[in-house]
Design an enzyme around this catalytic site. Sequence first.
Site, short mmCIF file in Angstrom:
data_model
loop_
_atom_site.label_atom_id
_atom_site.label_comp_id
_atom_site.label_asym_id
_atom_site.label_seq_id
_atom_site.Cartn_x
_atom_site.Cartn_y
_atom_site.Cartn_z
N LEU A 408 91.22 15.19 -5.49
CA LEU A 408 90.39 15.76 -6.55
C LEU A 408 90.05 17.22 -6.31
O LEU A 408 89.67 17.93 -7.23
CB LEU A 408 89.08 14.96 -6.66
CG LEU A 408 89.24 13.46 -6.94
CD1 LEU A 408 87.89 12.78 -6.90
CD2 LEU A 408 89.91 13.24 -8.29
N GLY A 409 90.16 17.68 -5.08
CA GLY A 409 89.81 19.05 -4.77
C GLY A 409 89.76 19.24 -3.27
O GLY A 409 90.05 18.32 -2.51
N PHE A 413 85.70 21.74 4.41
CA PHE A 413 85.76 20.57 5.29
C PHE A 413 87.13 19.92 5.29
O PHE A 413 87.47 19.15 6.17
CB PHE A 413 84.75 19.50 4.82
CG PHE A 413 84.83 19.25 3.34
CD1 PHE A 413 85.83 18.48 2.81
CD2 PHE A 413 83.92 19.86 2.49
CE1 PHE A 413 85.92 18.28 1.45
CE2 PHE A 413 84.01 19.67 1.13
CZ PHE A 413 85.00 18.88 0.60
N GLY A 414 87.95 20.18 4.30
CA GLY A 414 89.22 19.49 4.16
C GLY A 414 89.49 19.22 2.70
O GLY A 414 89.67 20.15 1.91
N VAL A 416 88.88 16.29 -0.92
CA VAL A 416 88.19 15.16 -1.53
C VAL A 416 89.22 14.35 -2.31
O VAL A 416 89.97 14.91 -3.11
CB VAL A 416 87.07 15.62 -2.51
CG1 VAL A 416 86.38 14.41 -3.12
CG2 VAL A 416 86.06 16.49 -1.79
N LYS A 434 85.66 12.22 1.44
CA LYS A 434 85.78 13.55 2.06
C LYS A 434 86.51 13.39 3.38
O LYS A 434 86.16 12.51 4.18
CB LYS A 434 84.39 14.14 2.34
CG LYS A 434 83.69 14.79 1.18
CD LYS A 434 82.42 15.48 1.69
CE LYS A 434 81.67 16.17 0.56
NZ LYS A 434 80.48 16.89 1.08
N ASP A 527 70.49 23.49 -0.18
CA ASP A 527 71.64 23.95 -0.97
C ASP A 527 71.61 23.33 -2.36
O ASP A 527 72.65 22.94 -2.89
CB ASP A 527 72.94 23.61 -0.25
CG ASP A 527 74.14 24.41 -0.79
OD1 ASP A 527 73.91 25.37 -1.54
OD2 ASP A 527 75.28 24.06 -0.46
#
Length: 673
Positions: A408-409, A413-414, A416, A434, A527
């Site tokens: 998905l994106g 971090f890597g 999704v 994730k 955040d």
Amino acid sequence: MASNGTYPVKPSTVPYFYGRITRDEAEEILKDRHSVEGMFLLRESINPLGNYAISVCHAEKVHHYSIEKQTDGMYMIPSGKKFIGPVELIVHHTVNKDGIITLLREGCERLDNQVPVAFRGMTYNDLEKELVAKVDSIRGVNKEKAFGTQREHLVIMVAKNLHTKQPWYHGKINRTESENRIKKAGHKDGKFLVRQRDDKKTFAVCISFKQETRHYLIDKDGNNKFGIQDGPKFDCVMMLIDHYHNKQDGLLCKLTEPCPSPGFDVAQLDRYMSCNCYPEYFSIQNVQRRPSRPTVPAPPTPVPPVSSNPPPVPAIGKRKSLKEAMTQNSLHRPLPQPPAEEQPAWLKSGDWEGTTPARHHEPFDSRRITIKGLGMDANELECIYGSVPRTIAHFDLKRSQIELEEELGAGQFGSVCKGMCTLRSGQKIHVAVKTLKQEDLPAADQEPELIKEAKVMMPLSHKHIVRMIGVCKAESIMLVLELAPLGQLNSYLQKNKGMSHHNIVELLWQVAMGMEYLESMKFVHRDLAARNVLLVSEHFAKISDFGMSKALCLDNNYYEAKESGKWPLKWYAPECVYFWKFDSKSDVWSYGVTMWEATSYGERPYRKMKGQEVIKFLVDDKQRLAQPDLCDDEVYKVMLRCWEFDKHLRPSFHDLALAMGNIYRRLSKESSS
């Protein structure tokens, strides 16, 4: 209230207060912390309402002292001195024995995600919400008295109807039906339910014992007190049930767990059970303990015993404002540095602007997944995710439980991915996964950021928070989360300009409720932004991305960052930028910016301003973001309250949830008229 006008500290605000637990449970909790000499906790008496007790360790034994409320509203231990509240009494006994076997040296603090319990399965946060709702429903009530000298009366008023919201209350059913329900749920000594009898005035508690159901009449006497034959009397059914959880008192056995009524919310039942067994709930074995620190067991200013000539209230020096601190060059920490010009283009407007670097991938495209494509609606998804057990064993996922589907994106971090997770029960659920790539793993002595995020998310469960399903450590570290099919709020609004304003306010109200929960759990998000609000549907929002979240220290209620980073500066309150201190009030500022993003349909706040320009705009020029074209006046007023320079003037998330709920109801009414 003391004669000098001083208000007592509320017991529920100190970290060593555990709520309404028994002396046996207090002993188990203290023994779990190794019965350190002088370690103590404060608890509320089971009966009568309004009294408290201290449990303190001495010579490896636990001693108990009752704190009784007097007719003049003061508190004292037997043959002791009077104080305006139990916390003030404890302050005194940290330096004076005065009838207690040893000095109160160290408060036995609850863990970061533990809340004092008011009744079995009900926290003080839950009770406070019920009390506030009750007071708000009474016209012309004096709130100061209601929450002060008349608090016990208010609690009784509220508690009289609390049983109707409990999993063990089955309403008006007959004896045979109650037996069938307990049998279907599975006999277990102490499993119980409460039913209303035909006269609609009395009740019966039905208890499983040795594979049979036994029935006890709960009668009401001439003073409107409830009780079982030859047993103690109580102001309401809720308090009676709480008592028999703690003591057998003539029953065949203590009450242990509820037989839930049909259709009772599964997530609510799990939450009830999580704080039903008090020693287990407060055990250090079940929650990772924060690093130890010196314990200050009471407020900073001790309140002396009341005398005929009370001392004057000491003067409090005026604190320097942030503006004054800036002009006097007392700021020792520089602003976080913006990215260098030679860095990649995505980083120039990356974290400094609050975006996540894409790392050669397309950003999350919410159009790839639809609720319809999942074959269920938002409420069905919520029921599924809310029912997932929240235990360490269930969070530890095996690779065979996870099926990865489309990506998905991606981000820092890597990536999704959409996927399916098979729970231990065999149920398959849709999830977002994730992943942290192997080459991005830190050194062996460092903990991956994804694991840190997982530890933050593990204890959190609220319908407007993206819940963690579990963590898998396989070829890569995988964080398995609830799936929010419509993606980020800002991206969705940019593509759906036709969404009504009252629909946007509905989503912002939900965000306020989710943040109210985080505030109650002593978490600061750090955040909060529209990019971190995900949509399950057009009418269902969830707060996500807890990578920067921190548990607040209970002794100072703020988190202090140790080093700067590429922070989302445009969402930060001035005190965060200059002093690196974050709390729920700095999250409130960020919520105001999130409101602005949403009501401007995903526009970027402050547009092309850079960091120093934003600070000059906010601090030197005392300016604020302008009201978006289609934004309701009352909504903009809420934003401005969130952007008060003095954080103490900003509303709490509880206040914001109430305000946004009222605005949403008004706008909905106007749109339908």
